[in-house]
Design a protein around this motif. Structure first.
Motif: not given
Length: 74
Positions: A5-10, A12-14, A17-21, A66-72
């Motif tokens: 049910d989740f759009a992102f996996d671990k 994607n979130y990682l 976070a790296v992109g934000m940093i 890329y993190a948003v577009i990446r498919k789990p």
């Protein structure tokens, strides 16, 4: 609630976070002394502030996209 049910996996979130940093580092590279009405600060035209920092920010924003577009891989 399953993991399906989740759009992102671990990963994607990682990557987000790296992109934000990276973006924060780019903005920190842009900081420095400012010119005032009485004194001119030539550091506002340094290569770090007008070339390196925007490229670092751009790289961060691209990696976040890329993190948003990446498919789990499920």
């Amino acid at each position: 609630m399953d993991k399906k049910d989740f759009a992102f996996d671990k990963v994607n979130y990682l990557l987000l976070a790296v992109g934000m940093i990276i973006v924060v580092i780019g903005f920190l590279l842009m900081t420095g002394p400012a010119s005032t009405d009485t004194a001119f600060e030539p550091d506002i035209f340094s290569a770090r502030r007008i070339k390196l920092a925007p490229v670092v920010c751009l790289f961060g924003f691209v990696s976040m996209a890329y993190a948003v577009i990446r498919k789990p891989k499920n």
